[in-house]
Design a protein around this motif. Structure first.
Motif, PDB file in Angstrom:
ATOM      1  N   GLY A  35      -3.640  -4.129   6.957  1.00 35.96           N
ATOM      2  CA  GLY A  35      -2.957  -2.852   7.127  1.00 35.96           C
ATOM      3  C   GLY A  35      -2.652  -2.630   8.589  1.00 35.96           C
ATOM      4  N   LEU A  36      -1.417  -2.277   8.915  1.00 33.44           N
ATOM      5  CA  LEU A  36      -0.970  -2.179  10.304  1.00 33.44           C
ATOM      6  C   LEU A  36      -0.447  -0.787  10.625  1.00 33.44           C
ATOM      7  N   ASP A  37      -0.964  -0.227  11.696  1.00 32.30           N
ATOM      8  CA  ASP A  37      -0.462   1.035  12.242  1.00 32.30           C
ATOM      9  C   ASP A  37       0.199   0.722  13.575  1.00 32.30           C
ATOM     10  N   ALA A 170       1.175  -8.082   4.727  1.00 34.56           N
ATOM     11  CA  ALA A 170       0.714  -6.840   5.342  1.00 34.56           C
ATOM     12  C   ALA A 170       1.340  -5.633   4.664  1.00 34.56           C
ATOM     13  N   VAL A 171       0.679  -4.496   4.833  1.00 33.52           N
ATOM     14  CA  VAL A 171       1.237  -3.174   4.559  1.00 33.52           C
ATOM     15  C   VAL A 171       1.350  -2.484   5.906  1.00 33.52           C
ATOM     16  N   ILE A 172       2.446  -1.794   6.159  1.00 36.48           N
ATOM     17  CA  ILE A 172       2.674  -1.188   7.466  1.00 36.48           C
ATOM     18  C   ILE A 172       3.071   0.275   7.306  1.00 36.48           C
ATOM     19  N   SER A 173       2.662   1.092   8.261  1.00 40.04           N
ATOM     20  CA  SER A 173       2.977   2.519   8.205  1.00 40.04           C
ATOM     21  C   SER A 173       4.147   2.845   9.120  1.00 40.04           C
ATOM     22  N   VAL A 174       4.872   3.901   8.770  1.00 37.65           N
ATOM     23  CA  VAL A 174       5.972   4.410   9.592  1.00 37.65           C
ATOM     24  C   VAL A 174       5.932   5.932   9.547  1.00 37.65           C
ATOM     25  N   ALA A 415      -3.410  -1.694   1.655  1.00 35.89           N
ATOM     26  CA  ALA A 415      -3.336  -3.155   1.723  1.00 35.89           C
ATOM     27  C   ALA A 415      -4.306  -3.786   0.727  1.00 35.89           C
ATOM     28  N   GLY A 416      -5.496  -3.180   0.619  1.00 31.53           N
ATOM     29  CA  GLY A 416      -6.452  -3.684  -0.359  1.00 31.53           C
ATOM     30  C   GLY A 416      -5.950  -3.539  -1.773  1.00 31.53           C
ATOM     31  N   ILE A 417      -5.313  -2.427  -2.051  1.00 35.10           N
ATOM     32  CA  ILE A 417      -4.756  -2.207  -3.387  1.00 35.10           C
ATOM     33  C   ILE A 417      -3.652  -3.218  -3.682  1.00 35.10           C
ATOM     34  N   MET A 418      -2.767  -3.416  -2.694  1.00 34.63           N
ATOM     35  CA  MET A 418      -1.670  -4.361  -2.891  1.00 34.63           C
ATOM     36  C   MET A 418      -2.180  -5.793  -3.020  1.00 34.63           C
ATOM     37  N   GLY A 419      -3.341  -6.072  -2.403  1.00 34.43           N
ATOM     38  CA  GLY A 419      -3.918  -7.410  -2.492  1.00 34.43           C
ATOM     39  C   GLY A 419      -4.758  -7.626  -3.727  1.00 34.43           C
ATOM     40  N   GLY A 420      -4.874  -6.597  -4.588  1.00 34.86           N
ATOM     41  CA  GLY A 420      -5.628  -6.742  -5.832  1.00 34.86           C
ATOM     42  C   GLY A 420      -7.121  -6.769  -5.623  1.00 34.86           C
ATOM     43  N   SER A 421      -7.617  -6.095  -4.575  1.00 32.38           N
ATOM     44  CA  SER A 421      -9.041  -6.140  -4.279  1.00 32.38           C
ATOM     45  C   SER A 421      -9.863  -5.407  -5.331  1.00 32.38           C
ATOM     46  N   TRP A 422     -11.109  -5.843  -5.474  1.00 33.06           N
ATOM     47  CA  TRP A 422     -12.066  -5.182  -6.365  1.00 33.06           C
ATOM     48  C   TRP A 422     -13.134  -4.521  -5.525  1.00 33.06           C
ATOM     49  N   PRO A 423     -13.603  -3.287  -5.800  1.00 35.59           N
ATOM     50  CA  PRO A 423     -13.135  -2.471  -6.908  1.00 35.59           C
ATOM     51  C   PRO A 423     -11.799  -1.808  -6.572  1.00 35.59           C
ATOM     52  N   LEU A 424     -10.962  -1.684  -7.563  1.00 36.40           N
ATOM     53  CA  LEU A 424      -9.645  -1.089  -7.335  1.00 36.40           C
ATOM     54  C   LEU A 424      -9.785   0.385  -7.026  1.00 36.40           C
ATOM     55  N   GLN A 425      -9.017   0.839  -6.052  1.00 36.39           N
ATOM     56  CA  GLN A 425      -8.972   2.250  -5.702  1.00 36.39           C
ATOM     57  C   GLN A 425      -7.726   2.883  -6.344  1.00 36.39           C
ATOM     58  N   VAL A 426      -7.729   4.211  -6.398  1.00 35.29           N
ATOM     59  CA  VAL A 426      -6.551   4.911  -6.895  1.00 35.29           C
ATOM     60  C   VAL A 426      -5.438   4.768  -5.865  1.00 35.29           C
ATOM     61  N   SER A 427      -4.298   4.301  -6.272  1.00 31.52           N
ATOM     62  CA  SER A 427      -3.193   4.077  -5.343  1.00 31.52           C
ATOM     63  C   SER A 427      -2.404   5.360  -5.135  1.00 31.52           C
ATOM     64  N   ALA A 428      -1.961   5.561  -3.924  1.00 32.06           N
ATOM     65  CA  ALA A 428      -1.085   6.690  -3.620  1.00 32.06           C
ATOM     66  C   ALA A 428       0.361   6.269  -3.839  1.00 32.06           C
ATOM     67  N   ILE A 429       1.083   7.064  -4.576  1.00 35.30           N
ATOM     68  CA  ILE A 429       2.497   6.808  -4.810  1.00 35.30           C
ATOM     69  C   ILE A 429       3.298   7.877  -4.075  1.00 35.30           C
ATOM     70  N   GLU A 430       4.202   7.448  -3.242  1.00 37.04           N
ATOM     71  CA  GLU A 430       5.036   8.399  -2.525  1.00 37.04           C
ATOM     72  C   GLU A 430       6.335   8.626  -3.281  1.00 37.04           C
ATOM     73  N   ILE A 431       6.680   9.887  -3.428  1.00 34.75           N
ATOM     74  CA  ILE A 431       7.962  10.225  -4.039  1.00 34.75           C
ATOM     75  C   ILE A 431       8.964  10.400  -2.908  1.00 34.75           C
TER      76      ILE A 431
END
Length: 442
Positions: A35-37, A170-174, A415-431
């Motif tokens: 995950g990149l900031d 990677a997952v990156i923030s903007v 990034a962990g969610i996108m990588g399929g990590s266990w235990p899975l966390q609830v993903s945030a979905i942006e509208i």
């Protein structure tokens, strides 16, 4: 038939048992999505560790969890982060910072000239896009996304060194106000650093995830992001696991650098009053600025600090003429109280409330309806700013997460969610809100 059912049940039980034993006794797999900031002033990299469910913000070899967003060019190397900042005073024309302000953005000539006037390096206009002119043993231009790529590459190498595995995703923030072009150019910067971007996430949403707000029952979240150079305020509405950005406002010329500048002006005047002349040598001003910055940081924890700086002032000789001036070593010392720092910056601190009021008005929300106030950025550590926000809303802001690392923590979770990590966390979905525009104060 019953024998077949029994056999299937045994197989399923064995698989569950194998999975459980594997999780208990086998070492968890290494994270392979970072995950990149990529911040305006500082940037950070984090990972989500499978199995433990912990987020780790990775540090450099000196143990620092963030690196300055600066890149310096010399005749022999391209340096990023702290190495670049070390050269800023001796190589100012070739040390680029604040590149995030320019990435993917189109400027008219007058605006670009106005924006570039504040920097010691040269910014030129290339058909509406900003580029930086570098002069070492040859003269050439580099793009903002190239500057970003050098920072992202450094963080990628930091992650690879600590994790011991190659990193390619990677997952990156903007910022939430980034348009499609700015997001695409941020992704391009990551691609130049050898990274595939699995997802781009808004910084306020990442911060809300860091505070765990994607897993609790809240509806309206106000994110106040005050860093070194900019203020961004976002009003998020959450329904289930979905975040919707209702309104945005900010001030692109308000941040920790401005608070430090007020204190620098005060100490410079104190030097003039005590020794008869202000500091004029570049090295003196640099040392005084460093001391002032350290004092500002320490005043968040202590009621007073002492500034002590060795200066080499250009005092006049016995004739009183400028030609007779000689460099005189002096020791400047001053005790700075938190109350003085707050008094010097009170008008700037109060400017923070203007975009807060704007997002509430545009979001058609009363301040009593805000469920959580989330603080992001190192400048939100300043006690007076926290009091100001608490007094306005009549309740304390959420301070359970390090504000410097809130965004990177949320991005690492994603990034962990996108990588399929266990235990899975609830993903945030942006509208996405395509019609949203940011109100900017100056």
């Amino acid at each position: 038939m019953s024998g077949e059912v029994s056999m299937i049940g045994s197989v399923i039980l064995a698989l569950f048992l194998a999975g459980y034993l594997g999780q208990q006794y086998l070492p968890p797999p290494k994270p392979r999505v970072i995950g990149l900031d990529l911040g305006t002033t500082f940037c950070s990299v984090g990972v989500f560790h499978p199995g433990s469910g912990e987020v780790e913000v990775l540090a450099d070899e000196e143990g620092r969890k963030s690196i300055p967003s600066a890149v310096s060019f010399t005749t022999t190397a391209v340096l990023a982060g702290h190495d670049a900042v070390d050269l800023a005073s001796t190589n100012p024309q070739n040390t680029v910072y604040d590149a995030k302000r320019f990435i993917g953005k189109l400027f008219d000539p007058e605006l670009l000239e106005q924006e570039s006037a504040r920097y010691p390096f040269k910014v030129i206009n290339n058909n509406g896009s900003a580029e930086f002119l570098i002069s070492t043993n040859q003269t050439f231009t580099v793009s903002p996304e190239f500057i970003g790529s050098r920072l992202l590459l450094k963080m990628r190498k930091m992650a690879e060194k600590q994790l011991g595995v190659p990193i390619q995703k990677a997952v990156i923030s903007v910022p939430a106000e980034f348009d499609e072009r700015q997001r695409n150019y941020t992704v391009k910067a990551a691609n130049l650093a050898g990274l595939e971007v699995l997802r781009v996430i808004n910084e306020p949403t990442a911060a809300a995830m860091a505070y765990g707000l994607h897993k609790v029952d809240v509806s309206n979240v106000l994110v106040v992001d005050l860093g070194g150079g900019t203020l961004d305020v976002s009003l998020l509405n959450k329904q289930g696991g979905m975040f919707f950005t209702r309104a945005m406002a900010g001030n692109s010329k308000l941040g920790g650098q401005d608070f430090s500048q007020r204190l620098l002006q005060y100490t410079t005047e104190r030097v003039r009053q005590e020794f008869g002349v202000p500091p004029t040598l570049k090295e003196d001003i640099h040392r005084l600025r460093q001391s002032v910055e350290a004092a500002k940081l320490n005043l968040t924890l202590q009621p007073s600090v002492t500034i002590s700086v060795q200066l080499l002032l250009q005092t006049h000789g016995s004739s009183g003429s400028p030609e007779g001036s000689v460099p005189t070593p002096v020791l400047f010392q001053a005790v700075i109280h938190r109350e003085l720092f707050e008094e010097l910056n009170e008008d700037l601190f109060k400017k923070i409330l203007a975009p807060v009021e704007t997002v509430l008005a545009e979001g058609r929300l009363e301040k009593e309806e805000v469920d959580e106030i989330v603080l992001v950025g190192g400048s939100t550590r300043i006690p007076r700013i926290r009091r100001l926000i608490a007094e306005y809303f009549g309740k304390e802001p959420n301070t359970s997460v390090d504000p410097d690392l809130a965004v990177v923590t949320g991005v690492a979770l994603q990034a962990g969610i996108m990588g399929g990590s266990w235990p899975l966390q609830v993903s945030a979905i942006e509208i996405p809100n395509r019609n949203l525009r940011k109100t900017n104060f100056t």
